[in-house]
Structures are given as C-alpha cells and as structure tokens.
Design a protein around this motif. Structure first.
Motif, PDB file in Angstrom:
ATOM      1  N   ALA A  83      -5.407 -16.857  -8.289  1.00 12.11           N
ATOM      2  CA  ALA A  83      -4.975 -15.735  -7.449  1.00 12.11           C
ATOM      3  C   ALA A  83      -3.485 -15.939  -7.170  1.00 12.11           C
ATOM      4  CB  ALA A  83      -5.791 -15.676  -6.157  1.00 12.11           C
ATOM      5  N   PRO A  84      -2.770 -14.904  -6.722  1.00  9.60           N
ATOM      6  CA  PRO A  84      -1.319 -15.034  -6.500  1.00  9.60           C
ATOM      7  C   PRO A  84      -0.965 -16.209  -5.593  1.00  9.60           C
ATOM      8  CG  PRO A  84      -1.960 -12.740  -6.403  1.00  9.60           C
ATOM      9  CD  PRO A  84      -3.238 -13.525  -6.503  1.00  9.60           C
ATOM     10  N   PHE A  85       0.070 -16.964  -6.000  1.00 15.26           N
ATOM     11  CA  PHE A  85       0.427 -18.187  -5.282  1.00 15.26           C
ATOM     12  C   PHE A  85       0.903 -17.921  -3.856  1.00 15.26           C
ATOM     13  CE2 PHE A  85       4.339 -16.777  -7.293  1.00 15.26           C
ATOM     14  CZ  PHE A  85       5.313 -17.001  -6.325  1.00 15.26           C
ATOM     15  N   ALA A  86       1.334 -16.681  -3.569  1.00 14.03           N
ATOM     16  CA  ALA A  86       1.778 -16.372  -2.208  1.00 14.03           C
ATOM     17  C   ALA A  86       0.642 -16.440  -1.195  1.00 14.03           C
ATOM     18  CB  ALA A  86       2.417 -14.982  -2.180  1.00 14.03           C
ATOM     19  N   ARG A 125     -10.041 -20.134 -15.121  1.00 12.89           N
ATOM     20  CA  ARG A 125      -9.543 -18.834 -15.557  1.00 12.89           C
ATOM     21  C   ARG A 125      -8.215 -18.626 -14.835  1.00 12.89           C
ATOM     22  NH1 ARG A 125     -11.996 -16.392 -19.991  1.00 12.89           N
ATOM     23  NH2 ARG A 125     -14.268 -16.431 -19.785  1.00 12.89           N
ATOM     24  N   THR A 126      -7.135 -18.612 -15.610  1.00 12.65           N
ATOM     25  CA  THR A 126      -5.803 -18.607 -15.014  1.00 12.65           C
ATOM     26  C   THR A 126      -4.993 -17.449 -15.535  1.00 12.65           C
ATOM     27  OG1 THR A 126      -5.883 -21.024 -14.863  1.00 12.65           O
ATOM     28  CG2 THR A 126      -3.739 -19.971 -14.585  1.00 12.65           C
ATOM     29  N   GLU A 127      -4.423 -16.681 -14.625  1.00 10.62           N
ATOM     30  CA  GLU A 127      -3.448 -15.649 -14.958  1.00 10.62           C
ATOM     31  C   GLU A 127      -2.068 -16.219 -14.654  1.00 10.62           C
ATOM     32  OE1 GLU A 127      -1.421 -12.716 -16.238  1.00 10.62           O
ATOM     33  OE2 GLU A 127      -3.606 -12.535 -16.320  1.00 10.62           O
ATOM     34  N   MET A 128      -1.210 -16.307 -15.688  1.00 17.82           N
ATOM     35  CA  MET A 128       0.082 -16.969 -15.518  1.00 17.82           C
ATOM     36  C   MET A 128       0.942 -16.319 -14.445  1.00 17.82           C
ATOM     37  SD  MET A 128      -0.130 -19.529 -17.429  1.00 17.82           S
ATOM     38  CE  MET A 128       1.547 -20.090 -17.197  1.00 17.82           C
ATOM     39  N   LEU A 129       0.797 -15.004 -14.226  1.00 23.92           N
ATOM     40  CA  LEU A 129       1.586 -14.337 -13.196  1.00 23.92           C
ATOM     41  C   LEU A 129       1.196 -14.785 -11.794  1.00 23.92           C
ATOM     42  CD1 LEU A 129       1.677 -10.696 -14.622  1.00 23.92           C
ATOM     43  CD2 LEU A 129       3.465 -12.450 -14.741  1.00 23.92           C
ATOM     44  N   HIS A 130       0.020 -15.380 -11.658  1.00 25.75           N
ATOM     45  CA  HIS A 130      -0.402 -15.854 -10.339  1.00 25.75           C
ATOM     46  C   HIS A 130       0.270 -17.166  -9.939  1.00 25.75           C
ATOM     47  CE1 HIS A 130      -4.440 -13.519 -10.867  1.00 25.75           C
ATOM     48  NE2 HIS A 130      -3.430 -12.727 -10.529  1.00 25.75           N
ATOM     49  N   LEU A 131       0.894 -17.857 -10.907  1.00 26.57           N
ATOM     50  CA  LEU A 131       1.455 -19.174 -10.652  1.00 26.57           C
ATOM     51  C   LEU A 131       2.936 -19.076 -10.353  1.00 26.57           C
ATOM     52  CD1 LEU A 131      -0.248 -21.069 -13.604  1.00 26.57           C
ATOM     53  CD2 LEU A 131      -1.081 -20.807 -11.270  1.00 26.57           C
ATOM     54  N   PRO A 133       6.864 -20.154 -10.823  1.00 28.33           N
ATOM     55  CA  PRO A 133       7.572 -20.566 -12.046  1.00 28.33           C
ATOM     56  C   PRO A 133       7.439 -22.072 -12.261  1.00 28.33           C
ATOM     57  CG  PRO A 133       8.902 -19.042 -10.778  1.00 28.33           C
ATOM     58  CD  PRO A 133       7.720 -19.366  -9.926  1.00 28.33           C
ATOM     59  N   ALA A 134       7.349 -22.471 -13.513  1.00 28.39           N
ATOM     60  CA  ALA A 134       7.073 -23.872 -13.832  1.00 28.39           C
ATOM     61  C   ALA A 134       8.117 -24.812 -13.254  1.00 28.39           C
ATOM     62  CB  ALA A 134       6.989 -24.047 -15.345  1.00 28.39           C
ATOM     63  N   HIS A 135       9.391 -24.424 -13.334  1.00 25.89           N
ATOM     64  CA  HIS A 135      10.424 -25.338 -12.849  1.00 25.89           C
ATOM     65  C   HIS A 135      10.376 -25.475 -11.329  1.00 25.89           C
ATOM     66  CE1 HIS A 135      12.309 -21.377 -12.422  1.00 25.89           C
ATOM     67  NE2 HIS A 135      13.081 -21.921 -11.511  1.00 25.89           N
ATOM     68  N   LYS A 136       9.917 -24.444 -10.625  1.00 20.51           N
ATOM     69  CA  LYS A 136       9.755 -24.548  -9.181  1.00 20.51           C
ATOM     70  C   LYS A 136       8.501 -25.351  -8.840  1.00 20.51           C
ATOM     71  CE  LYS A 136      12.124 -20.248  -8.014  1.00 20.51           C
ATOM     72  NZ  LYS A 136      12.002 -18.922  -7.341  1.00 20.51           N
ATOM     73  N   ALA A 137       7.426 -25.143  -9.613  1.00 19.27           N
ATOM     74  CA  ALA A 137       6.179 -25.855  -9.329  1.00 19.27           C
ATOM     75  C   ALA A 137       6.372 -27.362  -9.443  1.00 19.27           C
ATOM     76  CB  ALA A 137       5.087 -25.384 -10.280  1.00 19.27           C
ATOM     77  N   PHE A 165      -0.692 -34.489 -14.806  1.00 17.16           N
ATOM     78  CA  PHE A 165       0.214 -33.382 -14.498  1.00 17.16           C
ATOM     79  C   PHE A 165       0.788 -32.750 -15.760  1.00 17.16           C
ATOM     80  CE2 PHE A 165       1.048 -34.991 -10.002  1.00 17.16           C
ATOM     81  CZ  PHE A 165       0.356 -33.940  -9.427  1.00 17.16           C
ATOM     82  N   ALA A 166       0.863 -33.498 -16.850  1.00 16.63           N
ATOM     83  CA  ALA A 166       1.413 -32.958 -18.092  1.00 16.63           C
ATOM     84  C   ALA A 166       0.406 -32.122 -18.861  1.00 16.63           C
ATOM     85  CB  ALA A 166       1.911 -34.108 -18.978  1.00 16.63           C
ATOM     86  N   LEU A 167      -0.877 -32.185 -18.488  1.00 19.37           N
ATOM     87  CA  LEU A 167      -1.899 -31.423 -19.191  1.00 19.37           C
ATOM     88  C   LEU A 167      -1.994 -30.005 -18.662  1.00 19.37           C
ATOM     89  CD1 LEU A 167      -4.782 -34.051 -19.418  1.00 19.37           C
ATOM     90  CD2 LEU A 167      -3.304 -33.271 -21.268  1.00 19.37           C
ATOM     91  N   GLY A 168      -2.728 -29.162 -19.396  1.00 16.16           N
ATOM     92  CA  GLY A 168      -3.033 -27.809 -18.934  1.00 16.16           C
ATOM     93  C   GLY A 168      -1.869 -26.864 -19.101  1.00 16.16           C
ATOM     94  N   ASN A 169      -2.105 -25.632 -18.676  1.00 16.90           N
ATOM     95  CA  ASN A 169      -1.085 -24.597 -18.827  1.00 16.90           C
ATOM     96  C   ASN A 169      -0.225 -24.446 -17.580  1.00 16.90           C
ATOM     97  OD1 ASN A 169      -2.977 -23.540 -17.138  1.00 16.90           O
ATOM     98  ND2 ASN A 169      -3.570 -21.840 -18.459  1.00 16.90           N
TER      99      ASN A 169
END
Length: 261
Positions: A83-86, A125-131, A133-137, A165-169
C-alpha cells in the motif's frame, strides 16, 4: 398443457432442454385465477420497478483491519500486500474476496492486488509506486539502525543482514526477517547467534531464518551444559584417606596401636 415429464423419453441432453423450455413457456403463459394474469404478464408489469443490474456479479467477501508495516506491506493471512508508503503505521481496511485483496483508507481504495493462492505462504504482492524511491529507502532511519545493530553483534550477523537487504525488488522486503534475527540476539546472546549463522553458512545455507537458527542455538547450549564440574570429596569419617583422617580428629581406630591388657 405440456405432457408430464415422466411420460417423456429423451435420447439426448438437447432434447431434454428443448422440452423444458417449451414447457416453461407454456406454464408462464397460463392465466392464474387468483390474479387474472399470467406470470409473464405480471413480470412485465413489475420489471419497470426493478433497479439496474450491477455490472459485476456479487462476490462474497470478508472485511478485516491490518496495520501497514514499515516495509509498506500489510499481512493478510500468510502473505503480504503493498500500500502507499505515506500510510505506514496506520490501520487499513482490507476487503478479501476469492480473487482480490483491496485496501481502503478512510473509505477510499488505495490498493488492489490479485490474491495469492491459499497454498502459497510468505509471498509478496508489490506495486512499485507504493514504495519510496530506492535511494531514499536505503537512507531511511530504520534500515540504517538495523545495520548498526547487526554490526555491533558481529561480522556474521552483519553480512547476513546485508544479504537480506540486497534481495527482493525493494530494500525493505525482508525487514521482518532482519528484525527477527536481531531479536534473537537480544533474547539469547550475540555469541550464540554468530555461532549459529557461521554453522549455517558452512553447511551452505546463506540466508538462514529464525526457525533455522533457533534449533542450532538450543543444541549448542545443551552441549555446553553437559560439561560436568570437577568433583571435590568432602571430609567423611567412614572413608579411608587423608581427608577422612583429617576430618576424624586424633582418635586412634579401635584395635590398632593399643596395648594388650
């Protein structure tokens, strides 16, 4: 009136269907004495009062509430949905159907996922828009704090956390497993956790989880507890030896060193 069904003989399924259709049409056209109308006429009058048919068929569903975890997923059954990270840290309403998982916040749908099969466990089940940004995470406080805690435990734990932490999307996908590993170090000891991870890596298991490590820690503790302490003999007047003599005083045993009367 259509002939009785028991008096008919059918050789194919299509013949049976044609007979039933013809009989049902005749039955619905028959005038009912109570109403003075046939069933077909009454249907035409009542049809104007019907509401529109929903575009989708009705689905049975189950509602529940679930908290959105720091990794941007809620747990439904034994699987996880994003779900959206906010909305992290807030409770969402979950609508569960046979095919879909819908997530709502304040009566607004914020996510829709295909439901994992019942036989599947631990799937995401992951929607990338819900996460985020990778560099911020990667720079978020929680992952960095967990890395620091793992580094304080030992090199084996630190390397395992980095591999997870290096695994997954996304970098927070295995956050729960990392937290479980660090809880084990607090519940047992860093030395026990380091030794168990080292054993797993030696055996070819580079990503052991708590269920794999717990038996190794328990077994190692049992083996350490089997070492018996050294035995120290206490003074005993009924035993021969220096300790027994020292504990029995200066008395001379009867029959030794005594003069004959």
């Amino acid at each position: 009136m259509a002939p009785a069904l028991s008096q008919q003989r059918f050789t194919t399924l299509s013949e049976l269907r044609d007979f039933v259709l013809e009989w049902a049409t005749s039955f619905n056209a028959r005038v009912q004495r109570r109403y003075g109308q046939s069933r077909e006429q009454r249907l035409l009058e009542e049809r104007s009062l019907f509401g529109p048919v929903p575009p989708e068929p009705y689905e049975l569903c189950v509602w529940k509430k679930a908290k959105l975890h720091a990794d941007c997923h809620v747990q439904v059954g034994k699987n996880f949905y994003s779900a959206p990270f906010a909305l992290r840290g807030q409770f969402l309403e979950v609508r569960i159907t046979a095919k879909t998982i819908e997530l709502f916040h304040k009566q607004q749908r914020v996510a829709l996922h295909l439901r994992q099969q019942v036989s599947q466990i631990g799937r995401y089940r992951t929607e990338m828009l819900h996460l985020p940004p990778a560099h911020k995470a990667l720079l978020e406080h929680l992952p960095q704090a967990l890395r620091d805690e793992a580094r304080a435990i030992g090199p084996e734990t630190e390397a395992l956390v980095e591999r997870l932490f290096a695994l997954g999307n996304h970098p927070l996908r295995y956050l729960r497993r990392v937290q479980g590993l660090l809880r084990m170090a607090r519940a047992t000891s860093p030395k026990d956790l380091e030794r168990a991870i080292r054993t797993c890596v030696f055996l070819g298991e580079t990503l052991p989880g708590p269920r794999t490590l717990e038996p190794l820690i328990k077994q190692a503790r049992q083996e350490e507890g089997e070492e018996l302490p050294s035995v120290t003999r206490k003074p005993n007047p009924y035993l021969r030896g220096t300790q027994s003599i020292a504990g029995s005083g200066d008395e001379t045993p009867k029959g030794e060193g005594s003069e004959a009367s």
